[in-house]
Design a protein around this motif. Structure first.
Motif, mmCIF file in Angstrom:
data_model
loop_
_atom_site.group_PDB
_atom_site.id
_atom_site.type_symbol
_atom_site.label_atom_id
_atom_site.label_comp_id
_atom_site.label_asym_id
_atom_site.label_seq_id
_atom_site.Cartn_x
_atom_site.Cartn_y
_atom_site.Cartn_z
ATOM 1 N N CYS A 129 14.310 -26.976 12.064
ATOM 2 C CA CYS A 129 14.097 -28.538 12.399
ATOM 3 C C CYS A 129 13.537 -28.466 13.872
ATOM 4 O O CYS A 129 12.681 -29.324 14.168
ATOM 5 N N ILE A 185 12.241 -26.360 15.782
ATOM 6 C CA ILE A 185 10.961 -25.806 16.289
ATOM 7 C C ILE A 185 10.180 -26.693 15.673
ATOM 8 O O ILE A 185 8.840 -26.919 16.155
ATOM 9 N N TRP A 186 10.184 -27.380 14.473
ATOM 10 C CA TRP A 186 9.339 -28.209 13.766
ATOM 11 C C TRP A 186 9.027 -29.556 14.540
ATOM 12 O O TRP A 186 8.069 -29.853 14.842
ATOM 13 N N ALA A 199 9.612 -29.491 17.964
ATOM 14 C CA ALA A 199 8.698 -29.202 19.018
ATOM 15 C C ALA A 199 7.177 -29.206 18.816
ATOM 16 O O ALA A 199 6.263 -29.490 19.490
ATOM 17 N N CYS A 200 7.065 -28.359 17.607
ATOM 18 C CA CYS A 200 5.504 -28.416 17.344
ATOM 19 C C CYS A 200 4.618 -29.797 17.180
ATOM 20 O O CYS A 200 3.626 -29.860 17.366
ATOM 21 N N GLN A 201 5.689 -30.721 16.536
ATOM 22 C CA GLN A 201 5.084 -31.981 16.328
ATOM 23 C C GLN A 201 4.661 -32.461 17.715
ATOM 24 O O GLN A 201 3.759 -33.095 17.940
ATOM 25 N N PHE A 243 3.911 -30.805 20.435
ATOM 26 C CA PHE A 243 2.864 -30.322 20.971
ATOM 27 C C PHE A 243 1.388 -30.623 20.355
ATOM 28 O O PHE A 243 0.611 -30.533 20.856
ATOM 29 N N ALA A 244 1.717 -31.069 19.061
ATOM 30 C CA ALA A 244 0.493 -31.288 18.309
ATOM 31 C C ALA A 244 -0.012 -32.578 18.600
ATOM 32 O O ALA A 244 -1.207 -33.170 18.504
ATOM 33 N N SER A 272 2.939 -36.924 25.810
ATOM 34 C CA SER A 272 3.343 -35.608 25.233
ATOM 35 C C SER A 272 3.132 -34.498 26.425
ATOM 36 O O SER A 272 3.941 -33.599 26.293
ATOM 37 N N VAL A 289 5.840 -32.019 28.092
ATOM 38 C CA VAL A 289 6.036 -30.850 28.108
ATOM 39 C C VAL A 289 5.909 -30.220 29.626
ATOM 40 O O VAL A 289 6.720 -29.269 29.734
#
Length: 170
Positions: free
Chosen positions: A90, A92-93, A95-97, A99-100, A106, A110
């Motif tokens: 969760c 990692i998900w 964090a990827c959201q 980054f996306a 955003s 980061v």
């Protein structure tokens, strides 16, 4: 220890056991050995009659299973590892959201912590370097004679396949 040929036979040495008694005892021992074990039930059949309408009343199901300690420990450890993996997934998900979603917020979210860590590392490195140079700076006084010579290096290379022979002349 007596020799095996001279050991007395226990059946022949017992004076109270006749041949018919020995035969009956042997038959009893063999019958006990081959007697089937009492059957243990492997299923439970409810013999209470079903009601004409509606739900049937619950019936107590006998259960006397015992779980070994190692199995319970393995189950608890498996649940802990699974929960940890779900939590990391969760994170990692999320964090990827982040980054996306390419927005200014955003990107700053980061990059600002990374830039702050880089600035702190640079400041610490500069402070350590200035402390090291302040303590290691010394002035050298040379008292020996100084000789100036002509040091030349000759590196001839001849032929198709060259072989280097560096010669230092003084």
């Amino acid at each position: 220890m007596p020799h095996p040929e001279h050991t007395p036979d226990p059946i022949q040495s017992d004076p109270g056991l006749t041949d018919t008694e020995a035969d009956a005892e042997a038959r009893r021992i063999i019958a006990d050995a081959y007697r089937p074990l009492p059957e243990t039930p492997t299923a439970y059949r409810d013999t209470t009659p079903l009601p004409a309408y509606g739900n049937a009343l619950p019936v107590l199901q006998p259960d006397n299973r015992i779980v070994p300690a190692w199995a319970a420990g393995t189950a608890v450890a498996g649940i802990g590892v699974g929960a940890t993996c779900v939590g990391l997934g969760c994170g990692i998900w999320l964090a990827c959201q982040g980054f996306a979603a390419v927005t200014l917020a955003s990107v700053l979210f980061v990059t600002l912590p990374i830039a702050a860590l880089a600035a702190v590392a640079t400041a610490i490195g500069s402070a350590v370097r200035s402390v090291k140079t302040a303590h290691t700076e010394t002035h050298h006084h040379y008292t020996g004679p100084v000789r100036l010579e002509n040091n030349t290096i000759t590196a001839p290379a001849y032929g198709l396949i060259a072989r280097n022979r560096n010669e230092l002349t003084r």
